[in-house]
Every structure is written in structure tokens, then in C-alpha cells.
Design a protein around this motif. Structure first.
Motif, short mmCIF file in Angstrom:
data_model
loop_
_atom_site.label_atom_id
_atom_site.label_comp_id
_atom_site.label_asym_id
_atom_site.label_seq_id
_atom_site.Cartn_x
_atom_site.Cartn_y
_atom_site.Cartn_z
N SER A 50 -9.66 6.28 -8.94
CA SER A 50 -10.01 7.62 -9.43
C SER A 50 -9.55 7.85 -10.86
O SER A 50 -10.06 8.76 -11.53
CB SER A 50 -9.40 8.69 -8.53
N GLY A 51 -8.57 7.06 -11.32
CA GLY A 51 -7.98 7.31 -12.62
C GLY A 51 -6.97 8.44 -12.56
O GLY A 51 -6.36 8.71 -11.52
N GLU A 52 -6.80 9.14 -13.69
CA GLU A 52 -5.73 10.14 -13.81
C GLU A 52 -5.87 11.29 -12.83
O GLU A 52 -4.89 11.83 -12.34
CB GLU A 52 -5.67 10.68 -15.24
N SER A 53 -7.08 11.73 -12.55
CA SER A 53 -7.29 12.88 -11.66
C SER A 53 -7.63 12.40 -10.26
O SER A 53 -8.69 11.84 -10.02
CB SER A 53 -8.42 13.76 -12.20
N THR A 54 -6.72 12.59 -9.32
CA THR A 54 -6.95 12.13 -7.96
C THR A 54 -7.88 13.08 -7.20
O THR A 54 -7.95 14.27 -7.49
CB THR A 54 -5.64 11.99 -7.18
N LEU A 55 -8.57 12.51 -6.22
CA LEU A 55 -9.47 13.27 -5.35
C LEU A 55 -8.86 13.50 -3.98
O LEU A 55 -9.41 14.27 -3.19
CB LEU A 55 -10.80 12.53 -5.17
N ALA A 56 -7.75 12.82 -3.68
CA ALA A 56 -7.17 12.77 -2.32
C ALA A 56 -8.19 12.18 -1.36
O ALA A 56 -8.61 12.80 -0.38
CB ALA A 56 -6.68 14.14 -1.85
N THR A 57 -8.59 10.94 -1.65
CA THR A 57 -9.57 10.25 -0.81
C THR A 57 -9.01 10.00 0.58
O THR A 57 -7.81 9.81 0.77
CB THR A 57 -9.96 8.91 -1.46
N SER A 58 -9.90 10.01 1.56
CA SER A 58 -9.45 9.89 2.96
C SER A 58 -10.33 8.87 3.68
O SER A 58 -10.30 7.69 3.35
CB SER A 58 -9.48 11.27 3.63
N GLY A 59 -11.13 9.30 4.66
CA GLY A 59 -11.91 8.34 5.43
C GLY A 59 -13.06 7.74 4.65
O GLY A 59 -13.52 8.29 3.64
N HIS A 98 0.83 -1.20 0.00
CA HIS A 98 0.00 0.00 0.00
C HIS A 98 0.88 1.26 0.00
O HIS A 98 2.01 1.24 0.47
CB HIS A 98 -0.90 0.03 1.23
N ARG A 99 0.30 2.35 -0.47
CA ARG A 99 1.01 3.64 -0.48
C ARG A 99 0.70 4.45 0.77
O ARG A 99 1.59 4.82 1.50
CB ARG A 99 0.63 4.44 -1.74
N ASN A 100 -0.57 4.74 1.01
CA ASN A 100 -0.93 5.57 2.17
C ASN A 100 -2.39 5.30 2.52
O ASN A 100 -3.29 5.92 1.96
CB ASN A 100 -0.71 7.05 1.86
N VAL A 101 -2.62 4.36 3.42
CA VAL A 101 -3.97 3.97 3.81
C VAL A 101 -4.57 5.05 4.71
O VAL A 101 -4.06 5.32 5.80
CB VAL A 101 -3.98 2.60 4.52
N GLN A 102 -5.65 5.65 4.26
CA GLN A 102 -6.30 6.75 4.98
C GLN A 102 -7.67 6.38 5.53
O GLN A 102 -8.19 7.08 6.39
CB GLN A 102 -6.46 7.95 4.04
N GLY A 103 -8.27 5.31 5.04
CA GLY A 103 -9.59 4.91 5.50
C GLY A 103 -9.70 3.41 5.63
O GLY A 103 -9.07 2.66 4.88
N LEU A 104 -10.49 2.96 6.62
CA LEU A 104 -10.80 1.55 6.82
C LEU A 104 -12.28 1.44 7.15
O LEU A 104 -12.82 2.27 7.90
CB LEU A 104 -9.99 0.95 7.97
N ALA A 105 -12.94 0.42 6.62
CA ALA A 105 -14.36 0.22 6.89
C ALA A 105 -14.69 -1.26 6.78
O ALA A 105 -14.16 -1.95 5.91
CB ALA A 105 -15.22 1.03 5.92
N GLN A 106 -15.58 -1.73 7.67
CA GLN A 106 -16.01 -3.13 7.65
C GLN A 106 -17.45 -3.19 7.15
O GLN A 106 -18.34 -2.57 7.74
CB GLN A 106 -15.90 -3.75 9.04
#
Length: 379
Positions: free
Chosen positions: A289-298, A223-231
């Protein structure tokens, strides 16, 4: 097939734990927005915050909020904030690293926090405290796991998730911008980890639990940078991960899975987020997200008939895109729908998202000043 997850069978649970899994296949193309998504009401339940990293529910209508740079845990109740703990003498703050994710074990009045530490060199660790009955004081500090890499503070992770069944605590980590960390099983960076929330020991059913050293803690790697986890309701674990200049990801976590981030030599961010040229099998993202990132987080799973077509979706907060996207997946994890409600734009950067017990969503803004905790309800 229903978009709401069904209960996992024992056979599925057994197959997930049976060695290194095969690749799950490429994500489907996003479908058009859902047409029967409900209108949303967004209310401010706390304000005057700075970079709130996480919000979690506690008993009695209380919310616990962490602020990254202030290194402060607050209790919010009936619109009023008070400080539960000033951790500025404990927490190392640098760049993206500080006081980050929280987890609340209400039954045992325990609070877990993932945070930077400079004791013995800069790193990230998970600490646990006990809370008094009135939720006014922390005591009995205990380090649960330490040595999660974070050199400059870049890509420090760090998300916590208490599993609903058993004593597992899942930890999502960043790679500390060190290219060798994600695929090195004896580095805790660029991984998801599972520990026993009571003792800090590796969970005995972790895929490398029979080994030695840090690999005993590893659930997934690459992984690069895990920002969110959900079950999800079926028990499966999912992560939200930030991409480089491309390809933010949502991943279905399978034990022992390699998620394909290998930015070497050096820290070469031009490589694919999921590099299928690597040895072995790599797990493709379920959404990218493809080419344009959203900077997804939680991220948090949405539950309740009041949500209409959004019931059973994964709500993902985005920093750069300043929005929440709702991702619908089929029972076997294929992407089926993407929805972007306009009501959740206009608040700036959105960091964390938590499902409240009544089905509402709790969302933190992360603009650096006058930040808020928002409560989102379907009308």
C-alpha cells in the motif's frame, strides 16, 4: 501474458519445495485501473450482525458466518439467520481476538474455527467440529493446534484456508505485538502454518518438518499480522497482511520464506515491513500500500468470464479504506493492474471476502453494529 493463472508445472512445484527460496524482488508500481471491468450488483444476504469475521459456503445454499465478539456461528439460508453454535463459553474475546476465521470441509461435514482461548493462558487455537446432516448442531469438538500467541488480543490473526489438493490446512497468524515472535521459528506467531486437517499434525512437506518443536508447523515466517489467505488456480498460496503505519502487503508464499518483519528491540513499528538489512534473504511483497495503509483483511481469487478484466484477479477487502481492491498479477506474480470499483464503497469497513461456487463474491462488513453479509455479482 494472460492475467489468469496457468496450471503449475511439476517442475515449479518441486522448486518451491527445494530449500529456502531467494527473494522474489520488489513489487511493480500499480498500473491505472482496468477499463473493461464489469458493473457490479451488490445485494445484502444477511443483516443484523455484529463484527462478522468470516463467511463460508456450506451445502444446500447455506452460508456459515462467524461473529468475533458474540462468539457465534450462524447459518444463513434464503435471507434467514439461525444460530448453529454459541461458543461464548469456549472463546476468549479481547480486542482484535475472538471467534475469527472459519473453514468448511463439506465432503466430511467438518467445520474449523480459529478463535481465542483462555484455557492455560490467553492464546489462539484452531478447533474442529462435525456437523449433523441438517447443519443444525456441532459435535465431536477437537483441538487441532493450540498455543498461537495472543497476549492482549492485539494481532491475534487468524485466517484459515483448506488447500484444494491434499489434507493441508493453512493458518495465518499474528505476531501478538511481541517483537521477537515473527523470526523465532519456535513461536507460532507471525507465521503461516500448515497442518494435516485430519490429525492436526505438521504437514510432512513443511520446510522445517525434520526439526523439533513448533518449527515443524511453519510454512513461512517474518509476518506482522496475516489477515487473508488465498490459493490461486496454479496452486500457489498468497497472504494478505496488515502493515504498521505503512505498507499493507500481499505476499506470494514460498516455503521457508522470510517476509522480513523484525520489530526489535521491544516492539519498534518504525522498522520496514520487509527489512532487507536482516541476515539471509527476505521476500518482498507482490503488492504494498505504501505510506497510506488501507488495513487490508480477507482476500479471494476471482474466477469466471463474467468478471471481464477482473477474472483472475485477487480481490482484497479493506477495513480502514472501506473498499475492495482487485489486484491483477501476471503468471509469474508481478503486479499488473489495480482496480477499485465504486460499487463496493459506502458500506463501511470490509473484513472478509470469499469466492462463492458460482463465481460471486461474499463480503462481510465490520462496523460493530447492524453489520451485513454482501453478495457481489458482475452484471
Amino acid at each position: 501474458m494472460s492475467l489468469t493463472a496457468s496450471v503449475a508445472t511439476a517442475a515449479l512445484a518441486g522448486s518451491l519445495l527445494a530449500g529456502l527460496p531467494p527473494s522474489v524482488g520488489a513489487p511493480a508500481e500499480p498500473a491505472p485501473r482496468a477499463e473493461r471491468a464489469p458493473a457490479l450488483e451488490v445485494r445484502t444476504v444477511a443483516k443484523g450482525l455484529a463484527n462478522p469475521w468470516d463467511v463460508q459456503q456450506a451445502p444446500g445454499g447455506r452460508l456459515l458466518v462467524s461473529e468475533r465478539d458474540r462468539a457465534r456461528i450462524s447459518v444463513v439460508r434464503n435471507g434467514r439467520r439461525r444460530t448453529l453454535a454459541d461458543l461464548s463459553k469456549l472463546v476468549w474475546v479481547s480486542g482484535e481476538t475472538g471467534l475469527m476465521s472459519l473453514a468448511v470441509d463439506a465432503a466430511h461435514r467438518r467445520v474449523y474455527a480459529c478463535h481465542g482461548s483462555s484455557k492455560g493462558g490467553n492464546h489462539v487455537q484452531v478447533t474442529r467440529w462435525r456437523v449433523d446432516r441438517k447443519w443444525k448442531r456441532l459435535s465431536g469438538r477437537r483441538t487441532m493446534i493450540t498455543g498461537l500467541p495472543s497476549t492482549s488480543g492485539r494481532h491475534g490473526g487468524c485466517r484459515l484456508l483448506l488447500q484444494r489438493q491434499g489434507p493441508g490446512l493453512v493458518i495465518g497468524t499474528g505476531d501478538a505485538a511481541v517483537g521477537t515472535n515473527p523470526r523465532d521459528l519456535d513461536s507460532l506467531g507471525g507465521k503461516t502454518l500448515r497442518i494435516d486437517r485430519r490429525t492436526g499434525a505438521p504437514m510432512p512437506d513443511n520446510p522445517f518438518a525434520g526439526g523439533t518443536g513448533n518449527r515443524r508447523y511453519v510454512w513461512t515466517y517474518g509476518h506482522r499480522n496475516v489477515q487473508g489467505l488465498a490459493q490461486r488456480a496454479d496452486g500457489t498460496l498468497w497472504s494478505v497482511e496488515q502493515g504498521s503505519y505503512r505498507d499493507d502487503e500481499v505476499n506470494l508464499l514460498v516455503p521457508g520464506g522470510d517476509y522480513g518483519w523484525n520489530p526489535v528491540p521491544g516492539y519498534d513499528e518504525s522498522v520496514p515491513m520487509t527489512d532487507q538489512a536482516l541476515p539471509g534473504e527476505q521476500q518482498d511483497a507482490r503488492w504494498s500500500s505504501g505510506e497510506s495503509t488501507l488495513a487490508t483483511s480477507g482476500g479471494a481469487w476471482v474466477s469466471g468470464r463474467q468478471w471481464g478484466d477482473l477474472d483472475g484477479t485477487l480481490a482484497v477487502a479493506a477495513l480502514k479504506a472501506s473498499e475492495v481492491i482487485f489486484l491483477a498479477f501476471t503468471d509469474d506474480g508481478a503486479l499488473a493492474q489495480v482496480t477499485r470499483p465504486e460499487e463496493l464503497t459506502g458500506f463501511g469497513r470490509l473484513r472478509s471476502i470469499t469466492a462463492a461456487r458460482n463465481g460471486d463474491l461474499l463480503v462481510t462488513t465490520d462496523n460493530g453494529s447492524d453489520d451485513r453479509v454482501l453478495r457481489v455479482s458482475p452484471r
